[in-house]
Enzyme design. Structure first.
Site, short mmCIF file in Angstrom:
data_model
loop_
_atom_site.label_atom_id
_atom_site.label_comp_id
_atom_site.label_asym_id
_atom_site.label_seq_id
_atom_site.Cartn_x
_atom_site.Cartn_y
_atom_site.Cartn_z
N ASP A 32 0.81 -1.22 0.00
CA ASP A 32 0.00 0.00 0.00
C ASP A 32 0.84 1.27 0.00
O ASP A 32 0.38 2.33 -0.44
CB ASP A 32 -0.89 0.04 1.25
N ALA A 33 2.05 1.18 0.55
CA ALA A 33 2.86 2.37 0.75
C ALA A 33 3.77 2.68 -0.44
O ALA A 33 4.49 3.68 -0.42
CB ALA A 33 3.71 2.22 2.02
#
Length: 448
Positions: A143-144
């Site tokens: 996600d990052a």
């Protein structure tokens, strides 16, 4: 003892609890896959929820609620394919493929139709970039990793799609759809070739491409190597034999005394071309932290290669309250898998969060499906263990299609597997299917 303490109760409890709070296709599909080992009805309910959170165009929402179109994540539909195929193998429920289920936005299709729609989304021409690899979109499994380039390509996503192609080919073969199976194999071969041509730097697989350059390559100041593209090169089956040793060496080189970081070295300063993960403190979460969910992928890759000693060594650093991660230091309960151990000096080896993490699902699967090798198939339960050399014996109880199987392992060294069912030798490594709903004694002998 560490594994017995966790796996004989707590891991199953944590996976079930995590399912209640996660509510995301990617996460819950993985939790459902793990639950198939111990609670098939709850796993099916979880997978059902994932199916109905797919859009008609084939991509699935990250969470249970819709999000802005620009925030599309590239990977949820891949996990949907893995989970549905795993359920059908576990339950033998081929009728499930014909079950009508709604899309999140409009319309209804069979479950198999949902899976084919996912493949169609993966194959859209506008879903690929300059290297012939799939777009990362807002992010993939990480996600990052938010690369600010709408044409950025994800090497990990290419590997996930290759596995999805393989799963769909296997399913199509078993239900007699040869043409679709051939199409899936052709798609996998084409994408694997593009990935191998573009993403291997001579020693390992890079992580992503964008207009800013390459992520996860030798000349990067931070994040020179990412573990997931090494483990998934193996798990997806796309790593050529001649590259295998270099990829294994690269993957092993990332493991530290404390565990396995997501990337190495950590980013020391914010890099807007990489996104949110580089803005975290060095050693925190995805930015060089000991990321246990990704570490479990590495363990499963070890198991796929029959490297039982390496798999157990790594998993002992991931499972809670071990020699390298005592609860007195991590501050987490001594029975709960965690997503990450933080390496920043201010919080060294403490836990970001526990309980609500996919590490619980993969930690469980690493033991059941990886080390013990209890792998479901359309034709029965396959036994493909990766026991460490110092495990002379082991035993497990597994319910499969209504029958309770008491499985005893005798490790005489070597890779060959011999099975005895209720005292009688059987050929191959697949436990026969039973229809008597009784307990059966299985002996697995390795070597000699």
């Amino acid at each position: 003892p560490q594994f017995n303490r966790i796996l004989n109760f707590w891991a199953e409890h944590q996976v079930s609890y995590c399912m209640l709070g996660k509510k995301a296709v990617r996460d819950n599909a993985q939790l459902g896959m793990a639950m198939l080992n111990f609670n098939v009805p709850l796993a099916k309910k979880t997978i059902d929820e994932c199916v109905v959170h797919q859009y008609k165009d084939g991509h699935a929402t990250l969470t249970w609620y819709p999000y802005p179109e620009k925030n599309v994540y590239s990977d949820p539909s891949a996990w949907l394919i893995y989970a549905v195929c795993a359920y059908v193998k576990e339950a033998g429920d081929f009728g499930y493929l014909d079950k009508p289920m709604a899309y999140l936005d409009e319309g209804t299709d069979t479950v198999l139709g949902h899976l084919k729609r996912a493949i169609e989304w993966f194959e859209r021409a506008d879903n690929y970039g300059a290297h012939g690899l799939p777009l990362i979109h807002h992010a993939d499994w990480n996600d990052a990793l938010n690369i600010p380039d709408e044409k950025a390509e994800s090497v990990l996503m290419a590997m996930l799609i290759c596995k999805a192609y393989g799963d769909m080919a296997e399913l199509a073969d078993y239900v007699g759809d040869k043409d679709y199976a051939d199409k899936m194999r052709s798609g996998k071969a084409k994408l694997a070739a593009a990935t191998n041509a573009a993403a291997y730097n001579g020693d390992y697989y890079v992580r992503a491409f964008s207009k800013f350059g390459t992520v996860g390559d030798k000349d990067c100041s931070g994040g020179k190597i990412y573990v997931n593209t090494q483990s998934w090169a193996i798990l997806s089956g796309i790593c050529p034999r001649e590259r295998m040793q270099s990829v294994i060496a690269a993957m092993d080189s990332m493991e530290t005394e404390k565990g396995i970081p997501m990337c190495s070295p950590a980013y020391q300063t914010y890099d807007e071309t990489v996104g949110r993960m580089s803005g975290m403190l060095a050693g925190v979460y995805e930015n060089g932290g000991i990321y246990n969910h990704a570490g479990c992928f590495k363990v499963m890759a070890d198991c796929a290669l029959g490297r039982g000693d390496e798999a157990v060594r790594a998993l002992k650093k991931i499972a809670p309250d071990g020699k390298n991660n005592p609860s007195s230091v991590t501050t987490a309960e001594p029975y709960v898998f965690t997503n990450c151990y933080l390496l920043h000096p201010s919080v060294d080896m403490q836990v970001g969060f526990s309980w609500q993490t996919g590490t619980s699902a993969w930690g469980l699967m690493c033991v059941y499906e990886g080390i013990l090798g209890l792998k479901r198939g359309y034709d029965g339960l396959h036994i493909e263990p990766a026991l460490p050399s110092d495990w002379q014996t082991a035993e497990a109880v597994r319910t499969y299609r209504g029958n309770r199987l008491h499985i005893r392992y005798v490790n005489k060294g070597g890779k060959s597997v011999r099975l005895a069912v209720d005292g009688k030798s059987v050929s191959g490594n697949v436990i026969p299917l039973f229809d008597d709903d009784k307990e059966h004694e299985i002996t697995v002998t390795l070597g000699e």
